[in-house]
Design an enzyme around this catalytic site. Structure first.
Site, PDB file in Angstrom:
ATOM      1  N   LYS A 118     -18.901  38.318 -69.773  1.00 43.97           N
ATOM      2  CA  LYS A 118     -17.986  37.472 -70.543  1.00 43.97           C
ATOM      3  C   LYS A 118     -18.789  36.424 -71.308  1.00 43.97           C
ATOM      4  O   LYS A 118     -19.845  35.972 -70.863  1.00 43.97           O
ATOM      5  CB  LYS A 118     -16.933  36.836 -69.651  1.00 43.97           C
ATOM      6  CG  LYS A 118     -17.440  35.931 -68.557  1.00 43.97           C
ATOM      7  CD  LYS A 118     -16.302  35.437 -67.687  1.00 43.97           C
ATOM      8  CE  LYS A 118     -16.768  34.389 -66.695  1.00 43.97           C
ATOM      9  NZ  LYS A 118     -17.304  33.182 -67.322  1.00 43.97           N
ATOM     10  N   LYS A 127     -17.536  31.131 -62.539  1.00 47.95           N
ATOM     11  CA  LYS A 127     -18.616  31.029 -63.512  1.00 47.95           C
ATOM     12  C   LYS A 127     -18.162  30.184 -64.700  1.00 47.95           C
ATOM     13  O   LYS A 127     -16.993  30.207 -65.085  1.00 47.95           O
ATOM     14  CB  LYS A 127     -19.023  32.429 -64.007  1.00 47.95           C
ATOM     15  CG  LYS A 127     -19.538  33.353 -62.906  1.00 47.95           C
ATOM     16  CD  LYS A 127     -20.884  32.890 -62.402  1.00 47.95           C
ATOM     17  CE  LYS A 127     -21.431  33.805 -61.318  1.00 47.95           C
ATOM     18  NZ  LYS A 127     -20.701  33.746 -60.060  1.00 47.95           N
ATOM     19  N   ASP A 128     -19.123  29.461 -65.286  1.00 47.13           N
ATOM     20  CA  ASP A 128     -18.844  28.574 -66.412  1.00 47.13           C
ATOM     21  C   ASP A 128     -18.325  29.331 -67.621  1.00 47.13           C
ATOM     22  O   ASP A 128     -18.583  30.527 -67.807  1.00 47.13           O
ATOM     23  CB  ASP A 128     -20.130  27.855 -66.833  1.00 47.13           C
ATOM     24  CG  ASP A 128     -20.366  26.603 -66.016  1.00 47.13           C
ATOM     25  OD1 ASP A 128     -19.461  26.193 -65.272  1.00 47.13           O
ATOM     26  OD2 ASP A 128     -21.473  26.043 -66.120  1.00 47.13           O
ATOM     27  N   ALA A 129     -17.638  28.569 -68.490  1.00 45.24           N
ATOM     28  CA  ALA A 129     -17.219  29.122 -69.774  1.00 45.24           C
ATOM     29  C   ALA A 129     -18.393  29.150 -70.746  1.00 45.24           C
ATOM     30  O   ALA A 129     -18.479  30.040 -71.601  1.00 45.24           O
ATOM     31  CB  ALA A 129     -16.074  28.292 -70.354  1.00 45.24           C
ATOM     32  N   VAL A 130     -19.291  28.162 -70.637  1.00 44.91           N
ATOM     33  CA  VAL A 130     -20.397  28.063 -71.588  1.00 44.91           C
ATOM     34  C   VAL A 130     -21.524  28.986 -71.142  1.00 44.91           C
ATOM     35  O   VAL A 130     -22.062  28.844 -70.046  1.00 44.91           O
ATOM     36  CB  VAL A 130     -20.904  26.611 -71.679  1.00 44.91           C
ATOM     37  CG1 VAL A 130     -22.045  26.504 -72.688  1.00 44.91           C
ATOM     38  CG2 VAL A 130     -19.770  25.673 -72.063  1.00 44.91           C
TER      39      VAL A 130
END
Length: 410
Positions: A58, A87-90
């Protein structure tokens, strides 16, 4: 609220274990490809069973948003999807999700914005939180200072020997950096204070309308604040709606917050106190003393240290590490000087372990967390003005703990 100025032993505070090595400076996450994280699974799918284990890549979206898109595309209830970690978006992240009663070929055929399906295979059980060994990181640090490669190598050598400080850090405390303060107010039953902090500080946000909504609340114009908060601010809007109905009903208003969010606030507060203890013990995070609760890295078991000399060699070999508190009503307590330190930290918040024995499914039992974690497969090389870093950490540890030691910046 929890900023440290000096150690409990006295003397100046260094927030870096590797303070003697200059920082490289630089920036990360300029583009998603600068930060790649890949789960290291605890086990591989067997090829049989009713759950499809899909490895997702992603880009620019958080785990919960990826699950929402996946459930919509497949017509599966979101609660039935399993995952091992958030998990982070960035950045670019690769993680496994389990999907019940959907054939792998259907999953592989999906086309979802921001998500690529790398593999899909059947397994017998739903994936649960914690079902992973750790994560592998590949990170580009851009525009580093002169001598950065030598300094980064020196830092990684120290971390390999002494361990990585197992902080939570600022990413644990939300967009406005104050979710831990909300949790603290909850435990003290200071509901107006909790609501004030959920609404937040206008100086902490960049969106103009959001900032105006906060300012209206601070002026006491609850109706105007409600009208200004956009529709997707569900938590804030529900609290304000109840406050409009009963202007002095801060407890009633705050109780509209969903239990999942309340647990997040409480967990953030636990994390902030752990970080506080860690900073006070940073110089000795690779040593155990009498009264410590030690952590066995092999299996995660904890035990009381009674003979410092006999355990020192195991600590040096990185078989065991001292722990800090994730405070809760049934947490195993340290003894001696370390236990006294932990009690002082909690008492300074005007709380006790029993304070965490909350009703309504919010009871926080507590646990122990190692003050340090091992770093594996660490490597670094220069690429023009950038550094390319690679390393692995156990589950629950954050790459920012390594990056801050290398760059000497938050």
């Amino acid at each position: 609220m929890l900023r440290l100025r000096k150690r409990y032993q006295g003397g100046p505070l260094s927030i870096y274990l590797t303070a003697e090595v200059p920082g490289t400076g630089g920036t990360i996450k300029g583009v998603p490809e600068d930060f790649l994280v890949e789960e290291i699974p605890a086990y591989l799918p067997s090829g049989q069973g009713e759950h499809c284990y899909a490895v997702l890549e992603k880009r620019g979206i958080a785990t919960l948003e990826a699950l929402r898109r996946l459930s919509k595309a497949l017509g599966v209830q979101e609660r039935d999807l399993g995952y091992a970690g958030m998990k982070d978006a960035v950045g670019v992240t690769r993680q496994t999700v389990s999907i019940p009663r959907v054939p792998p070929e259907k999953v592989l055929a999906l086309e979802i914005p921001g998500i690529k399906i790398l593999s899909a295979r059947l397994h017998g059980n739903k994936l649960r939180l914690g079902h992973l060994k750790g994560n592998r990181f590949s990170i580009r640090v851009r525009d580093v200072a002169q001598g950065a490669l030598k300094n980064a190598e020196a830092v990684l050598e120290i971390l390999a020997k002494r361990g990585v400080p197992n902080r939570f850090g600022v990413q644990r405390y939300g967009v406005q950096g104050n979710t831990h303060e909300i949790g603290a107010a909850m435990l003290r039953r200071e509901f107006k204070s909790a609501m004030d902090r959920v609404i937040g500080d206008p100086a902490a946000v960049s969106d103009e309308r959001w900032s105006r909504a906060i300012e209206s609340y601070r002026r006491g114009d609850v109706e105007e604040s409600l009208s200004l908060f956009p529709g997707h601010f569900r938590v804030e809007r529900e609290m304000l709606t109840r406050l409009v109905q009963r202007p002095d009903g801060f407890e009633r208003a705050f109780n509209s917050v969903q239990p999942r969010m309340k647990r997040l606030y409480l967990s953030a507060f636990q994390s902030s106190l752990f970080d506080l203890v860690l900073e006070k013990r940073l110089d000795t995070l690779d040593q155990v003393s009498v009264g410590d609760i030690a952590f066995k890295h092999e299996n995660g078991a904890c035990f009381l240290v009674q003979d410092e000399a006999s355990e020192a060699q195991r600590a040096e070999a990185f078989e065991i590490s001292p722990t800090g508190p994730m405070f809760g009503c049934t947490m195993m307590e340290a003894q001696g000087a370390e236990g006294e330190l932990e009690r002082e930290v909690l008492a300074a918040q005007e709380l006790s372990l029993e304070s965490f024995n909350l009703p309504g499914g919010l009871r926080m039992e507590g646990e122990r967390r190692p003050l340090r974690v091992p770093i594996a497969g660490a490597e670094v090389r220069q690429d023009g003005a950038d550094l390319l870093l690679g390393f692995s950490l156990p589950r629950g540890a954050y790459a920012t703990c390594v990056l801050s030691e290398i760059t000497k910046s938050e």
